[in-house]
Structures are given as structure tokens and as C-alpha cells.
Design a protein around this motif. Structure first.
Motif, PDB file in Angstrom:
ATOM      1  N   GLY A   1     -65.115 108.918  -0.455  1.00  0.00           N
ATOM      2  CA  GLY A   1     -64.929 110.046   0.436  1.00  0.00           C
ATOM      3  C   GLY A   1     -64.006 109.748   1.592  1.00  0.00           C
ATOM      4  O   GLY A   1     -63.027 109.002   1.456  1.00  0.00           O
ATOM      5  N   GLU A   2     -64.338 110.277   2.753  1.00  0.00           N
ATOM      6  CA  GLU A   2     -63.530 110.100   3.946  1.00  0.00           C
ATOM      7  C   GLU A   2     -63.722 108.689   4.512  1.00  0.00           C
ATOM      8  O   GLU A   2     -64.702 108.009   4.237  1.00  0.00           O
ATOM      9  CB  GLU A   2     -63.939 111.129   5.010  1.00  0.00           C
TER      10      GLU A   2
ATOM     11  N   TRP B   1     -66.602 106.415   2.935  1.00  0.00           N
ATOM     12  CA  TRP B   1     -67.967 106.776   2.570  1.00  0.00           C
ATOM     13  C   TRP B   1     -68.094 106.944   1.059  1.00  0.00           C
ATOM     14  O   TRP B   1     -67.149 107.356   0.380  1.00  0.00           O
ATOM     15  CB  TRP B   1     -68.382 108.080   3.251  1.00  0.00           C
ATOM     16  N   LEU B   2     -69.280 106.648   0.544  1.00  0.00           N
ATOM     17  CA  LEU B   2     -69.580 106.824  -0.877  1.00  0.00           C
ATOM     18  C   LEU B   2     -70.368 108.114  -1.103  1.00  0.00           C
ATOM     19  O   LEU B   2     -71.123 108.552  -0.239  1.00  0.00           O
ATOM     20  CB  LEU B   2     -70.414 105.642  -1.389  1.00  0.00           C
ATOM     21  N   ASP B   3     -70.192 108.680  -2.284  1.00  0.00           N
ATOM     22  CA  ASP B   3     -70.981 109.843  -2.681  1.00  0.00           C
ATOM     23  C   ASP B   3     -72.337 109.343  -3.169  1.00  0.00           C
ATOM     24  O   ASP B   3     -72.515 109.021  -4.343  1.00  0.00           O
ATOM     25  CB  ASP B   3     -70.271 110.626  -3.781  1.00  0.00           C
ATOM     26  N   ILE B   4     -73.278 109.277  -2.255  1.00  0.00           N
ATOM     27  CA  ILE B   4     -74.574 108.670  -2.563  1.00  0.00           C
ATOM     28  C   ILE B   4     -75.439 109.537  -3.468  1.00  0.00           C
ATOM     29  O   ILE B   4     -76.527 109.113  -3.877  1.00  0.00           O
ATOM     30  CB  ILE B   4     -75.341 108.342  -1.275  1.00  0.00           C
TER      31      ILE B   4
ATOM     32  N   ASN C   1     -74.257 101.243   6.505  1.00  0.00           N
ATOM     33  CA  ASN C   1     -73.760 102.598   6.266  1.00  0.00           C
ATOM     34  C   ASN C   1     -74.797 103.447   5.529  1.00  0.00           C
ATOM     35  O   ASN C   1     -74.520 104.054   4.500  1.00  0.00           O
ATOM     36  CB  ASN C   1     -72.438 102.549   5.489  1.00  0.00           C
ATOM     37  N   MET C   2     -75.978 103.473   6.082  1.00  0.00           N
ATOM     38  CA  MET C   2     -77.115 104.154   5.456  1.00  0.00           C
ATOM     39  C   MET C   2     -77.351 105.555   6.007  1.00  0.00           C
ATOM     40  O   MET C   2     -78.428 106.118   5.843  1.00  0.00           O
ATOM     41  CB  MET C   2     -78.377 103.310   5.662  1.00  0.00           C
ATOM     42  N   ASP C   3     -76.341 106.139   6.669  1.00  0.00           N
ATOM     43  CA  ASP C   3     -76.517 107.473   7.242  1.00  0.00           C
ATOM     44  C   ASP C   3     -75.295 108.354   7.024  1.00  0.00           C
ATOM     45  O   ASP C   3     -74.874 109.106   7.893  1.00  0.00           O
ATOM     46  CB  ASP C   3     -76.830 107.373   8.740  1.00  0.00           C
ATOM     47  N   GLY C   4     -74.729 108.287   5.811  1.00  0.00           N
ATOM     48  CA  GLY C   4     -73.548 109.078   5.502  1.00  0.00           C
ATOM     49  C   GLY C   4     -73.763 110.570   5.659  1.00  0.00           C
ATOM     50  O   GLY C   4     -72.840 111.305   6.017  1.00  0.00           O
TER      51      GLY C   4
ATOM     52  N   ALA D   1     -75.154 112.114   7.915  1.00  0.00           N
ATOM     53  CA  ALA D   1     -75.007 112.511   9.319  1.00  0.00           C
ATOM     54  C   ALA D   1     -73.580 112.342   9.819  1.00  0.00           C
ATOM     55  O   ALA D   1     -73.314 112.507  11.009  1.00  0.00           O
ATOM     56  CB  ALA D   1     -75.960 111.701  10.188  1.00  0.00           C
ATOM     57  N   ASN D   2     -72.651 112.017   8.916  1.00  0.00           N
ATOM     58  CA  ASN D   2     -71.254 111.812   9.280  1.00  0.00           C
ATOM     59  C   ASN D   2     -70.349 112.673   8.397  1.00  0.00           C
ATOM     60  O   ASN D   2     -70.803 113.285   7.436  1.00  0.00           O
ATOM     61  CB  ASN D   2     -70.889 110.329   9.101  1.00  0.00           C
TER      62      ASN D   2
END
Length: 269
Positions: free
Chosen positions: A111-112, A121-124, A153-156, A158-159
Motif C-alpha cells: 500500500g502507501e 503498509w501491507l494489506d493485512i 507496524n501493528m496499527d495500519g 489507523a493510518n
């Protein structure tokens, strides 16, 4: 994820009276768990967090949190021989173009940018694809002898991740990450993600936080402390003597670090 404020870092101003004090004996702070049980760090245990530079194994800290890829099996063995517990830092919510397994992540999963060079960011939501990729990373941590994992990076959700991630997506993924660590006999920490602490405190063995004193968020870690689980905490800004008393009162495992997370530290004690 380290705060984006790091990009605007200014030199720290520390009072001479705040010079680090010797820590209690390591074995008293972080004893081995009973056979067959995971390590459970307790509130107040001392720690060192080093992700850059040549690893300094001489720091008198009960716990070392170090880069999982760059730290060798021999270095982990040296730390363990000296009685230290070891935490394997691994990014689980963001892709890093400088890691040896970067090509294993599908481009459609990226992602972004998350504010750090070479990271996205990953598409979790793609749990089936991510599980073997993250599992392989955790296998590396286990093979090197680490006691625990710090997944970053456990809060993607929220970003600005580039994906329509929801809080429920994040809960599912974070619980998957915790299970992957536990399945390998390692403890696992919740990195930041303060909003979901009430739902996740039972799934994680400790927490890792950046700047909760600066942002007046430390009270949100009470569930971890009440559960007898350590909260490993750092501040980058401000003077140690100003925020340290509050951190001690909250039973946090606190220290002052530079933004690049090299070997330097000042212990709140």
C-alpha cells in the motif's frame, strides 16, 4: 512504528543528574520460565532496544530487543549466555524493500508508504497469504534462539495504508501474529496500537510503546500492568527527570533513546 516525529528530531537535552544508574541483577529481573512455558516479562524489567549500528552486547539490561534479520545466531547465543532475554524485532504490518524476503510479498499487497524510506503498509486482510510469509520470519527468530518477537507496524488500520482496513481487520491480523509466535514457543509483544489494548491484552505477553509520556497516553497501558505484563517504553524528546517519575509510578520499563535506536540509552530508574 516509530513516530513520524522522528523526521524532525532535535538533539536531546539531558541533565547531568539524570546519568543512568546501574540496574538490578539481570537474573533477578528476568528468570527463566518453567519448562514448557513461554517467557513472561514482568513490569519494571530493564531493557535495551537497539536496531541500528554495531550491536553492543555489554549493556547491563535484562532484555535485549534487536533486529531479527541483522542479529546473528551467535550474537543471540552470547546474550543468552550472559543471562539476557532476547526479543526479535520484525516488521509484520509493513513491507520493507531492504529485507532479503522482500520479493516474496505480492506487489498487490503493498500500500502507501508509512513514512520510512523503503517501507509500505501491507494489506493485512490477506491473511492466507501473509500467514506463511510472517511464519517464515518467525521461524528465523526461533532458529536463532530468540525468546520473543516484537512485531512492528501493528496499527495500519489507523493510518493511511492505501487499503480500507477496519479495526476488525486489525484485530484478526494481530491475533494471527500472536498465534504464530506462540505456536513457535515464543512470547510476543503488542507494539503501540493503543486503541485495541482492551481487546488484545489477553493475546499478547507484553507491550512496546513509544512516547506515551509525551502524548499523555501511558494510562492506557494499565491493562497490561494489571495483568502482570511488562510495558517496554521509550521517550525520544524532553528531559528524563521530567517524565521519569511518572513512568516509574506507572511501573513501565522506561528509557530515553535517540530516534535512530542505536546503542545509546538513558535508563529511567
Amino acid at each position: 512504528m516509530r513516530r513520524l516525529a522522528a523526521l524532525l528530531a532535535v538533539p536531546l537535552l539531558l541533565l547531568a543528574a539524570c546519568t543512568a544508574q546501574p540496574e538490578p541483577e539481570r537474573d533477578e529481573l528476568s528468570p527463566d520460565p518453567p519448562p514448557g512455558q513461554r517467557w513472561q516479562p514482568k513490569p519494571g524489567v530493564g531493557w535495551q532496544w537497539q536496531l541500528t549500528g554495531r550491536l553492543d552486547t555489554s549493556v547491563k539490561a535484562a532484555v535485549y530487543d534487536v533486529d531479527g534479520f541483522n542479529t546473528t545466531k551467535e550474537q543471540v547465543a552470547t546474550l543468552k549466555k550472559d543471562g539476557r532475554k532476547t526479543i526479535c524485532y520484525i516488521s509484520t504490518g509493513a513491507w520493507e524493500d531492504f529485507r532479503p524476503d522482500a520479493d516474496a510479498f505480492p506487489k498487490t499487497m503493498l500500500g502507501e508508504g508509512n513514512g520510512w524510506e523503503g517501507e509500505r503498509w501491507l494489506d493485512i486482510r490477506r491473511l492466507a497469504e501473509l500467514e506463511p510469509l510472517i511464519g517464515k520470519r518467525f521461524d528465523m527468530c526461533k532458529e536463532k534462539g530468540f525468546d520473543a518477537v516484537e512485531p512492528d507496524n501493528m496499527d495500519g488500520y489507523a493510518n493511511r495504508s492505501g487499503f480500507p482496513l477496519t479495526a476488525e481487520d486489525q484485530l484478526k491480523y494481530n491475533r494471527l501474529v500472536a498465534r504464530l509466535a506462540h505456536d513457535r514457543g515464543m512470547s510476543v509483544g503488542l507494539k503501540n496500537d493503543l486503541d485495541q489494548i482492551p481487546q488484545l491484552v489477553g493475546d499478547f505477553d507484553f507491550a512496546v510503546n513509544e512516547q506515551c509520556m509525551e502524548y499523555e497516553e501511558c494510562d492506557r497501558y494499565v491493562p497490561f500492568i494489571d495483568a502482570g505484563k511488562a510495558v517496554f517504553h521509550v521517550e525520544y524528546e524532553g528531559r528524563l527527570n521530567r517524565w521519569c517519575p511518572g513512568a516509574r509510578a506507572a511501573k513501565l520499563s522506561s528509557m530515553q533513546k535517540r530516534y535512530d535506536l542505536d546503542a545509546w540509552r538513558q535508563v529511567c530508574q
